[in-house]
Design a protein around this motif. Structure first.
Motif, PDB file in Angstrom:
ATOM      1  N   THR A  21       0.838  -1.208   0.000  1.00  0.00           N
ATOM      2  CA  THR A  21       0.000   0.000   0.000  1.00  0.00           C
ATOM      3  C   THR A  21       0.873   1.260   0.000  1.00  0.00           C
ATOM      4  OG1 THR A  21      -0.057  -0.134   2.410  1.00  0.00           O
ATOM      5  CG2 THR A  21      -1.895  -1.124   1.238  1.00  0.00           C
ATOM      6  N   GLU A  22       2.200   1.048  -0.065  1.00  0.00           N
ATOM      7  CA  GLU A  22       3.118   2.184  -0.051  1.00  0.00           C
ATOM      8  C   GLU A  22       2.978   3.033  -1.320  1.00  0.00           C
ATOM      9  OE1 GLU A  22       3.813  -1.015   0.633  1.00  0.00           O
ATOM     10  OE2 GLU A  22       5.670  -1.220   1.788  1.00  0.00           O
ATOM     11  N   TYR A  28       4.657   0.569  -6.821  1.00  0.00           N
ATOM     12  CA  TYR A  28       4.137  -0.586  -6.073  1.00  0.00           C
ATOM     13  C   TYR A  28       2.992  -1.316  -6.786  1.00  0.00           C
ATOM     14  CZ  TYR A  28       7.176   0.508  -2.157  1.00  0.00           C
ATOM     15  OH  TYR A  28       8.286   0.706  -1.375  1.00  0.00           O
ATOM     16  N   GLU A  29       2.239  -0.597  -7.623  1.00  0.00           N
ATOM     17  CA  GLU A  29       1.135  -1.271  -8.304  1.00  0.00           C
ATOM     18  C   GLU A  29       1.614  -2.404  -9.211  1.00  0.00           C
ATOM     19  OE1 GLU A  29      -2.013  -1.652  -7.966  1.00  0.00           O
ATOM     20  OE2 GLU A  29      -1.767  -0.382  -6.209  1.00  0.00           O
ATOM     21  N   LYS A 113      12.055  -5.789  -0.988  1.00  0.00           N
ATOM     22  CA  LYS A 113      10.915  -6.118  -0.127  1.00  0.00           C
ATOM     23  C   LYS A 113      10.987  -7.578   0.319  1.00  0.00           C
ATOM     24  CE  LYS A 113       8.823  -2.348   0.428  1.00  0.00           C
ATOM     25  NZ  LYS A 113       8.578  -1.801   1.756  1.00  0.00           N
ATOM     26  N   ALA A 114      11.451  -8.429  -0.575  1.00  0.00           N
ATOM     27  CA  ALA A 114      11.592  -9.850  -0.214  1.00  0.00           C
ATOM     28  C   ALA A 114      12.508  -9.982   0.994  1.00  0.00           C
ATOM     29  CB  ALA A 114      12.125 -10.645  -1.406  1.00  0.00           C
TER      30      ALA A 114
ATOM     31  N   VAL B 139      13.490   2.827   0.084  1.00  0.00           N
ATOM     32  CA  VAL B 139      13.252   4.276  -0.015  1.00  0.00           C
ATOM     33  C   VAL B 139      13.914   4.852  -1.269  1.00  0.00           C
ATOM     34  CG1 VAL B 139      13.784   6.491   1.076  1.00  0.00           C
ATOM     35  CG2 VAL B 139      12.856   4.634   2.445  1.00  0.00           C
ATOM     36  N   LEU B 140      15.088   4.352  -1.597  1.00  0.00           N
ATOM     37  CA  LEU B 140      15.757   4.817  -2.817  1.00  0.00           C
ATOM     38  C   LEU B 140      14.954   4.497  -4.068  1.00  0.00           C
ATOM     39  CD1 LEU B 140      18.937   5.077  -1.410  1.00  0.00           C
ATOM     40  CD2 LEU B 140      19.286   5.038  -3.867  1.00  0.00           C
ATOM     41  N   CYS B 141      14.376   3.307  -4.114  1.00  0.00           N
ATOM     42  CA  CYS B 141      13.537   2.956  -5.267  1.00  0.00           C
ATOM     43  C   CYS B 141      12.349   3.916  -5.347  1.00  0.00           C
ATOM     44  CB  CYS B 141      13.027   1.518  -5.156  1.00  0.00           C
ATOM     45  SG  CYS B 141      14.289   0.263  -5.397  1.00  0.00           S
ATOM     46  N   GLU B 142      11.769   4.201  -4.202  1.00  0.00           N
ATOM     47  CA  GLU B 142      10.635   5.152  -4.186  1.00  0.00           C
ATOM     48  C   GLU B 142      11.083   6.533  -4.680  1.00  0.00           C
ATOM     49  OE1 GLU B 142       9.248   4.997  -0.126  1.00  0.00           O
ATOM     50  OE2 GLU B 142       8.646   2.891  -0.302  1.00  0.00           O
ATOM     51  N   GLY B 143      12.232   6.990  -4.199  1.00  0.00           N
ATOM     52  CA  GLY B 143      12.748   8.292  -4.626  1.00  0.00           C
ATOM     53  C   GLY B 143      13.005   8.335  -6.124  1.00  0.00           C
ATOM     54  N   GLN B 144      13.555   7.252  -6.630  1.00  0.00           N
ATOM     55  CA  GLN B 144      13.828   7.183  -8.069  1.00  0.00           C
ATOM     56  C   GLN B 144      12.529   7.269  -8.870  1.00  0.00           C
ATOM     57  OE1 GLN B 144      16.402   7.299  -9.923  1.00  0.00           O
ATOM     58  NE2 GLN B 144      15.725   6.429 -11.873  1.00  0.00           N
TER      59      GLN B 144
END
Lengths: 323, 323
Positions: A21-22, A28-29, A113-114, B139-144
């Motif tokens: 849900t992040e 994430y989808e 995530k794993a 978090v890095l993946c999210e930032g990217q």
């Protein structure tokens, strides 16, 4: 397969429960997309089975089981980019829907995530599992690269081939059982035995994949019949045929495998050579051999036979797919 | 920077010592290639500095320091594919030399190897470090992904921008110091303080990157002057300019940022707006602000000032790059 249904339900519920849900959803989808489309989810089931064999707590094993499933799907996302595969499990692949960049990044995130899904384990066990997990991941990358190398490598030996499929398939099913067993508190020795069971069943399964590509009922798989022949893939059938072909058959094999063509004569001719050199029988015997080696490791685990029954059923299920 | 040279030598020796010798070389050579071309290797140095601040054993920190460097290089390999970047550190990028597939796979393997480089730590510490490491990676993946989203996102707020660079740069320098400190046996509180120092220095550094792209001496970096303006990148300069521009300036900004052109008038006009709206000064003050916040965390660590000197020197070095 009643016991498989049972496990599949558990895994499906866990997948729902742990839907990402992040944010950002663009990252994430796609991860939820590939995880939710499932497939047979055999690897997380192997974790749960390894755990149950040694009377472990299912609650403790479920997130590590998902970790294995995430890992497997990370490899699928990246492999599909490398293979330029448009479809996976009857759905468009992630890079087809969202582009290569999203495919790369959501694969990366799924791998990370794993790792995080082991974090509920106490430190000793956490470290044990993570070491196996990383080692498995590294070996899988090596196997994938070897598989790619084979395409341009002139001669591929039988041993090289077995090593490659061990790396690409054997070690992950092996590690799945092993991690499940360790989480249940199994001894290192027992965990090693169930690891080896998983390894050889995985090898047998992968060889069966080569066999079924040519001799299976492809409609059941939604795959193209004899796709490996069209693609000039150096499968175990091809490698054994090279070994057992006479001069005439050899030159015919070399002729067909030197060109890429959709000509159905190619498949017809190659299949005929496969049958004449009896590699179909040889390959079935090889599958049986690895199945038996796997079972022999299972035999050595000092537990009542009825506890091992699901493992034998699983092996039968994996290796009798319609053949 | 004497102390930097000292650390750089240590890291360089470790890189040599831990060169990958595994097979297949098609997978591992590209990993050695990118690691050996170095760059400033600031992140592993941050691990060693964090470790030394709390009197840790360098031997124990060196492999985790390399893990951070591997991780950083994994992100570079994959980012370069996504950005279609032909050159990195004056050398052809991996996907340029070996294709996208090798780039994806050797990046994956480098990430997994990074995890393995923590395995000499005892279980408690191993788990602590791996948790930080995975969280940082996620978090890095999210930032990217957020960075990518900004390209097509109409309005990017100041907060969104700061969050993005925190994710892309701040958390990795933060985690590097923190991991080094924890390996030295620092308390959770002290590790958190040095984490926050690293975070704000990282943010300041990233903002400086935006600033120098326009107002720096580009030859020193081997980058194109004002590349961000040509690329319509929503940098902090651009975001602040939007906020402070008058109507006329706003329409001029919007005009130039609505098209991709190599017209040098674009850079000339946009730079003039940046100066007129004083975003150059504002950005330098913002850098100073984050530097001061970072230093304030450093101040809170109950250690003699001379032990903290290298940290202040490092901050000065990072934030005074020729400006």
């Amino acid at each position: 397969m009643e016991f498989l249904d049972h496990y599949q339900k558990i895994v499906a519920e866990a997948v729902d429960k742990y839907t990402f849900t992040e944010k950002p959803s663009e990252l994430y989808e796609p991860m939820n997309y590939i995880i939710s489309h499932g497939g047979k989810r055999l690897r997380p089931i192997m974790v749960l089975m390894g755990n149950e064999l040694f009377d472990g707590d299912m609650e403790k094993a479920i997130k590590p089981a998902l970790a294995i499933e995430f890992f497997h799907n990370f490899t699928l996302i990246h492999d599909d980019i490398m293979d330029e595969a448009p479809i996976r499990r009857n759905k468009p692949t992630i890079h087809t829907l969202h582009g290569i960049n999203v495919g790369i990044l959501s694969g990366d995130a799924l791998l990370i995530k794993a790792y995080q899904f082991f974090e509920d384990l106490e430190p000793e066990l956490f470290k044990k599992c993570i070491k196996i997990f990383s080692e498995t991941g590294a070996v899988l990358c090596e196997g994938q690269q070897n598989d790619v190398n084979f395409e341009t490598q002139k001669h591929v030996s039988y041993d090289e081939y077995i090593n490659m499929i061990t790396s690409k398939t054997g070690v992950l099913s092996a590690a799945s059982f092993q991690i499940g067993a360790l989480i249940a508190g199994a001894s290192e020795e027992d965990a090693e035995l169930i690891y080896n069971f998983g390894k050889h069943i995985g090898i047998a399964f992968q060889i069966m994949d080569d066999y079924l590509d040519v001799f299976g009922d492809m409609e059941q798989f939604g795959k193209k019949h004899a796709g490996d022949i069209y693609e000039n893939k150096k499968t175990i059938l091809y490698l054994l045929a090279l070994e057992h072909a006479n001069e005439e058959e050899l030159s015919e094999l070399n002729y067909w495998f030197s060109k890429k063509t959709d000509n159905v004569d190619k498949v017809y001719s190659v299949e005929k050579i496969f049958r004449r050199t009896k590699v179909d029988d040889k390959v079935l015997r090889l599958i049986q051999k690895h199945n038996e080696i796997g079972q022999s490791y299972l035999d050595k685990i000092n537990l009542p036979d009825e506890k091992k029954l699901p493992f034998r059923e699983l092996a039968n299920y994996l290796l009798r797919r319609e053949s």
